[in-house]
Each structure stands twice: as C-alpha cells, then as structure tokens.
Design an enzyme around this catalytic site. Structure first.
Site, PDB file in Angstrom:
ATOM      1  N   GLU A  33       0.863  -1.193   0.000  1.00  0.00           N
ATOM      2  CA  GLU A  33       0.000   0.000   0.000  1.00  0.00           C
ATOM      3  C   GLU A  33       0.895   1.238   0.000  1.00  0.00           C
ATOM      4  O   GLU A  33       1.841   1.319   0.774  1.00  0.00           O
ATOM      5  CB  GLU A  33      -0.911  -0.048   1.245  1.00  0.00           C
ATOM      6  CG  GLU A  33      -1.602   1.250   1.604  1.00  0.00           C
ATOM      7  CD  GLU A  33      -2.489   1.831   0.497  1.00  0.00           C
ATOM      8  OE1 GLU A  33      -3.331   1.111  -0.041  1.00  0.00           O
ATOM      9  OE2 GLU A  33      -2.289   3.021   0.158  1.00  0.00           O
ATOM     10  N   LEU A  78      -3.493   1.963   6.339  1.00  0.00           N
ATOM     11  CA  LEU A  78      -4.408   1.102   5.586  1.00  0.00           C
ATOM     12  C   LEU A  78      -5.790   1.767   5.535  1.00  0.00           C
ATOM     13  O   LEU A  78      -6.029   2.780   6.180  1.00  0.00           O
ATOM     14  CB  LEU A  78      -4.511  -0.272   6.265  1.00  0.00           C
ATOM     15  CG  LEU A  78      -3.267  -1.157   6.200  1.00  0.00           C
ATOM     16  CD1 LEU A  78      -3.537  -2.478   6.904  1.00  0.00           C
ATOM     17  CD2 LEU A  78      -2.835  -1.422   4.754  1.00  0.00           C
ATOM     18  N   HIS A 121     -43.639  -2.333  17.624  1.00  0.00           N
ATOM     19  CA  HIS A 121     -44.345  -1.051  17.508  1.00  0.00           C
ATOM     20  C   HIS A 121     -43.984  -0.184  18.697  1.00  0.00           C
ATOM     21  O   HIS A 121     -43.978  -0.679  19.822  1.00  0.00           O
ATOM     22  CB  HIS A 121     -45.850  -1.293  17.483  1.00  0.00           C
ATOM     23  CG  HIS A 121     -46.646  -0.028  17.452  1.00  0.00           C
ATOM     24  ND1 HIS A 121     -46.769   0.745  16.315  1.00  0.00           N
ATOM     25  CD2 HIS A 121     -47.346   0.604  18.439  1.00  0.00           C
ATOM     26  CE1 HIS A 121     -47.527   1.800  16.585  1.00  0.00           C
ATOM     27  NE2 HIS A 121     -47.881   1.746  17.876  1.00  0.00           N
ATOM     28  N   ALA A 159     -17.856  16.474  -8.534  1.00  0.00           N
ATOM     29  CA  ALA A 159     -18.205  15.130  -8.015  1.00  0.00           C
ATOM     30  C   ALA A 159     -19.015  14.425  -9.087  1.00  0.00           C
ATOM     31  O   ALA A 159     -20.232  14.260  -8.972  1.00  0.00           O
ATOM     32  CB  ALA A 159     -18.989  15.264  -6.718  1.00  0.00           C
ATOM     33  N   GLY A 205     -22.445  17.769 -10.171  1.00  0.00           N
ATOM     34  CA  GLY A 205     -22.789  16.363  -9.935  1.00  0.00           C
ATOM     35  C   GLY A 205     -23.690  16.229  -8.717  1.00  0.00           C
ATOM     36  O   GLY A 205     -23.268  16.526  -7.603  1.00  0.00           O
ATOM     37  N   GLY A 236      -7.497   2.688   2.642  1.00  0.00           N
ATOM     38  CA  GLY A 236      -7.807   3.249   1.328  1.00  0.00           C
ATOM     39  C   GLY A 236      -8.617   4.527   1.395  1.00  0.00           C
ATOM     40  O   GLY A 236      -8.616   5.246   2.403  1.00  0.00           O
ATOM     41  N   VAL A 237      -9.322   4.802   0.292  1.00  0.00           N
ATOM     42  CA  VAL A 237     -10.138   6.024   0.210  1.00  0.00           C
ATOM     43  C   VAL A 237     -11.242   5.969   1.259  1.00  0.00           C
ATOM     44  O   VAL A 237     -11.517   6.958   1.951  1.00  0.00           O
ATOM     45  CB  VAL A 237     -10.736   6.164  -1.216  1.00  0.00           C
ATOM     46  CG1 VAL A 237     -11.784   7.266  -1.255  1.00  0.00           C
ATOM     47  CG2 VAL A 237      -9.633   6.456  -2.218  1.00  0.00           C
ATOM     48  N   ILE A 295     -21.737  11.825  -3.572  1.00  0.00           N
ATOM     49  CA  ILE A 295     -20.723  12.706  -2.985  1.00  0.00           C
ATOM     50  C   ILE A 295     -21.219  14.153  -3.020  1.00  0.00           C
ATOM     51  O   ILE A 295     -21.138  14.877  -2.024  1.00  0.00           O
ATOM     52  CB  ILE A 295     -19.370  12.574  -3.727  1.00  0.00           C
ATOM     53  CG1 ILE A 295     -18.793  11.187  -3.483  1.00  0.00           C
ATOM     54  CG2 ILE A 295     -18.383  13.662  -3.266  1.00  0.00           C
ATOM     55  CD1 ILE A 295     -17.426  10.943  -4.104  1.00  0.00           C
ATOM     56  N   GLY A 334     -24.840  13.456  -7.447  1.00  0.00           N
ATOM     57  CA  GLY A 334     -24.792  12.064  -6.977  1.00  0.00           C
ATOM     58  C   GLY A 334     -24.551  12.028  -5.477  1.00  0.00           C
ATOM     59  O   GLY A 334     -24.758  13.029  -4.775  1.00  0.00           O
TER      60      GLY A 334
END
Ligand code: NAI
Length: 472
Positions: free
Chosen positions: A37, A42, A445, A270, A183, A44-45, A187, A185
C-alpha cells in the site's frame, strides 16, 4: 538503492477495504501474504478520505440541524457555533482509531506490510519502491489487485486550488461563501449538506433529470423538496466552462434553466470515479481491461491471467466499500482452493443525506424496463407513529414484488436511518421472501422498521394502518 527478494503465496496490491479484507482472509486460510500500500495507513479512500471521514463530518454538521428542531419539543439552546478545527480533529481521531485497528489485525495475522508503490515486472514478480528509492522484489504465486479508483476529472477545467475533488472538500481548508457542486450524486449531495451547515450558499448542477439519479425519482422527492428551499438545484444542466479570475470563479452552463454565467468562490467536482488500473505494469503483462479501464473478471474474481485476481472499484460499479470487502473474501477463498463465486442478489446503496436515501434490488424504473409484472407498496411515513414522534414524517418506504412468484424484487427508503432500515429488505431478497412472509413477520411497535411491513401489507391488502384498499 537496496534490493531484497521476498517470496509469498499472495501479494495484495492496495490496502483499502477490498485489499485488506482479501489479505486478512487469505492469511486466515493459511496463506503467506504480502500487502502493498502506498499510503502509510491502511483503509484506502473509504477510511482515509471517503466514507468514514464524510460520515463523521455529516454527523457533526447534522447536529446543527437537530438543535434547530429542538424547540418544537420545548428544548431551546443558543445559536449553535461550530469550531472547524475541533470537527477536523474528531474526524482525524476516528480515522486513526480505525486505521490503527487495521494495523493490529494485520500484525496478528503475520501479514507482511510494504509501504510503497508496486509495479509488476512479470506475472510472478512485483517491484515495490518506497519513498527513499529502496526497491524490494516480491515474488508471488497469486496476486490480488485492489487498487481502487480516483475522482473523475472534468476535462477543460482550469488547474486552480479553488476547484476541488472530494478529498479537498473533506479537508475543509476554507468555507466558501458560494459553492458550486458539479454532480448531484452521492458525494455531491453529502458534501452539499456539510458545507451548507458550515454556512456556504450551495448551487448544485446535475446533468440528468433528478438528484441521486440511480434511485427512483419519487423516492428522492422528499429530500429534493426539503433541499430546494435551501439550495439552488439545476437538473438537466452541465457546466461548459469555468474561468478562474483573481477574486472569483465564473461558471457558464448548458441549461434551459440558467441563462447567464454565475460566480462562485469554490467548485466541487463530483461526477464519478475512474478505476486505478494504469501505470503499474498490468497492461504490459497483458491483463485484460474494458474500454473504461475496469479489469475484466469472472464470477470468481479471476482475471484473464489465471494467477491474478481483482476486487473492488477497479473491477467496476457499484464502487462501494461493502462490495469490495465481499469480493476480497471471494478472491482469497478461490486462491486458497475453495471454489467460491461472487453472486449477491443485490448490493445496497445509501446516500447519507438528511433524510437518508437507501435502495436495493430492482428500482421501479428498472422494473418498468424489464417488463416484469410487479406490484408496489408505498407507505408514507406521515402515518407512522414513530416517524411523527421523532420528527421524521417526510419519509417514504417503497417495496416491489413479482406478481408471478410473490417474491420481493426491490425496495427503497427515504427517511431517518434509511441506511440501517434497508437491510431487512436486503435479507428478504437474499432469502427470496414473499409479501405474505414479510407481512406475517411481527415488527415491533412503534418503530421505523414497521414502515417496511406496512408497505408490504399494502401489497397483500391486509394493511389496517392506512385507508382500506378500495378507498386509497
Ligand atoms: P456518482 O456517480 O454517484 O454521481 C455523479 C453525478 O454526476 C451523476 O449523478 C451524474 O449524472 C452527474 N454528472 C456527471 N457528469 C456531469 C456533468 N458534466 N455535469 C453535471 N453533472 C454530471 O459519483 P460521485 O458522487 O462522484 O461518487 C463517486 C463514487 O463513490 C460512486 O460510485 C459512489 O457510489 C461512491 N460513493 C458512495 C458513497 C455512499 O455510498 N454513500 C459516498 C461517496 C461515494
């Protein structure tokens, strides 16, 4: 420059959710594993500049909105103030806790970590270079590629620090007075919420006809109706040009709704992500990829080179951490000699907006295209006792069933905790549950989970928490 040779059963390239899960599972199956890596940490994104930091910022900033709603319950506070340095420190502490945990889990499994970038020399050798110019030659029997994806860069935009990608946005270097988000979406909508709470005036442009386009338009409507009071949202609109002036960024649009150019202090782009599959030797060793650069894999996650497997964003949509982790396990199992396929019935999607949007299985627009004869139950949360009690009455739960088999086809939820509630529908789909089975399952409930049972009872015709079928 030193060169050491190390030999392993598996080398995993990429330490995000797909890569570290594959490495951990392979080690648990008795294989020797080297995990390569580039980043020191560790995760990642997802952990470092995606899912986890964005959820921390979203939670922090959503508290401002929660406080503003307290007065209807008789609780009042002074005007909320936000200290961005404390918010960022909280984000950092969450990331550190999780990445330190991953380090411990890797060490406990005796996984060899190499920090550096790897380049494949051939189908059994990876050269890893660290930042000091040292090189390590890793020889392996099998490789798992889990190199993820990067933000898609819109061509033609100027190179300017005020034009951000999602990583820039998460670092909150400044709070622009006027923020344009290209964008609508996941993000785009999540970051809009963060920056709106911090005080930015938000404009969103989305080229398709509604925000969060993969979900059904009617499902997204409660979110849209809420946000359009606060943000400027232009659908069927594209940015054609951005001119970087000294004081402002001037944007021009292709739209029936915006005629003139508009000025902004920052722009977040994005518009999706692209796979990280180029520049580290895969093309040179002949690994097959499609036109968009996604690595081609079969159901076992095996690539065109038999000892190479690939998982996560680099093999295709949906680019979601929970897809990557499951694929990581499947690849490790196959390398260990267990013949395991990746065959999920569905992969749930969640937008962590307020209200949240979650969907799984077939959407209604997909069902229409496939010509499946389906029945639909749609329950508006205004009739849910729990939703009214917790100020979440604008939600909606929708569920689709196959008329022929009676089995669930898909479901979508817009509302508080939708990202948690959707998993009952996911399990129902994995198990092939019918409308009768779901409506006969007793839900506590008052809960928001009941809305899934109520939507199903609309289909079975047994609902008593709404008008009788003929009067609806
Ligand atoms: P996205 O694919 O979700 O949304 C991008 C949006 O930009 C689309 O609605 C698209 O129609 C629009 N678009 C594309 N080009 C455009 C243009 N020139 N002008 C205006 N609109 C344009 O991609 P996003 O939001 O960048 O996220 C990237 C990836 O990260 C996605 O695959 C997503 O699944 C994943 N992700 C998931 C999260 C979650 O599960 N909550 C959170 C963050 C990211």
């Amino acid at each position: 420059m030193s060169e050491t040779v190390k030999i392993f059963d598996i080398v995993v390239v990429g330490g995000g959710p797909g890569g570290y899960t594959a490495a951990f599972r392979a080690a648990d199956l008795g294989l020797s594993v080297c995990l390569v890596e580039e980043r020191e940490r560790l995760g990642g994104v997802c952990l470092n500049e995606g899912c986890i930091p964005s959820k921390t910022l979203l939670h922090g900033t959503s508290l401002i909105e929660s406080v503003s709603q307290c007065s209807s319950y008789g609780v009042t506070f002074g005007e909320p103030k936000i200290d961005i340095s404390v918010l960022l420190a909280k984000k950092e502490s969450v990331i550190t806790q999780l990445t330190d945990g991953l380090d411990r889990l890797g060490k406990a499994r005796k996984i060899q970590r190499l920090t550096g970038s790897g380049i494949f020399k051939d189908t059994s050798t990876l050269i890893v270079a660290d930042g000091d110019g040292n090189k390590i030659e890793v020889q392996f029997n099998s490789a798992i590629i889990a190199t993820g994806s990067s933000p898609f860069v819109l061509p033609g935009l100027p190179d300017d620090p005020r034009i951000w990608d999602s990583s820039d946005a998460l670092n909150i270097k400044s709070v622009p007075e006027k923020l344009l988000i290209i964008g609508g979406g996941v993000i785009g909508m999540e970051m809009a919420q963060v920056y709106s709470a911090l005080g930015s005036e938000i404009t969103i442009v989305e080229m398709l006809d509604h925000i969060i386009p993969p979900a059904d338009k009617d499902l997204v409507q409660p979110l849209f109706l809420k946000l359009k009071k606060k943000y400027q949202i232009f659908t069927k609109t594209r940015v054609t040009e951005i001119v970087a002036n000294v004081g402002t960024l001037v944007a021009n649009f292709e739209s029936t709704k915006i005629k003139d150019s508009k000025t902004f202090d920052a722009v977040l782009v994005a518009v999706g992500r692209r796979p990280n599959s180029k520049g580290f030797g895969l093309e040179e060793i002949g690994l097959e990829m499609n036109k968009q650069g996604f690595i081609t894999v079969d159901d076992n996650l095996q690539t065109s080179i038999p000892n190479f497997y690939a998982v996560g964003d680099v093999v295709g949509e949906p680019m979601l951490a929970h897809k990557a982790t499951h694929e990581g396990k499947v690849a490790a199992e196959n390398i260990a000699g267990n013949n395991v396929g990746f065959h999920p019935e569905t992969i749930p999607c969640v937008a962590y907006t307020n209200p949240e949007i979650a969907w799984m299985g077939l959407t209604e627009k997909e069902a229409r295209k496939t010509n499946i004869d389906y029945s639909k139950g749609k329950f508006l949360w205004g009739a849910s006792g729990r939703a009214l009690s917790v100020n979440a009455a604008n939600g909606v739960t929708k569920v689709l069933f196959d008329k022929k088999t009676g089995k669930i086809l898909g479901a979508g939820i817009c509302g508080s905790h939708a990202g948690e509630l959707i998993h009952e529908a996911v399990l129902a789909l994995e198990q092939g549950a019918t409308a009768e089975e779901i409506s006969n399952t007793i839900h506590a409930h008052p809960t928001l989970s009941e809305t899934f049972a109520f939507a199903t009872e609309i289909v079975t015709g047994t609902i008593t928490d709404a008008l009788p079928p003929k009067k609806r």
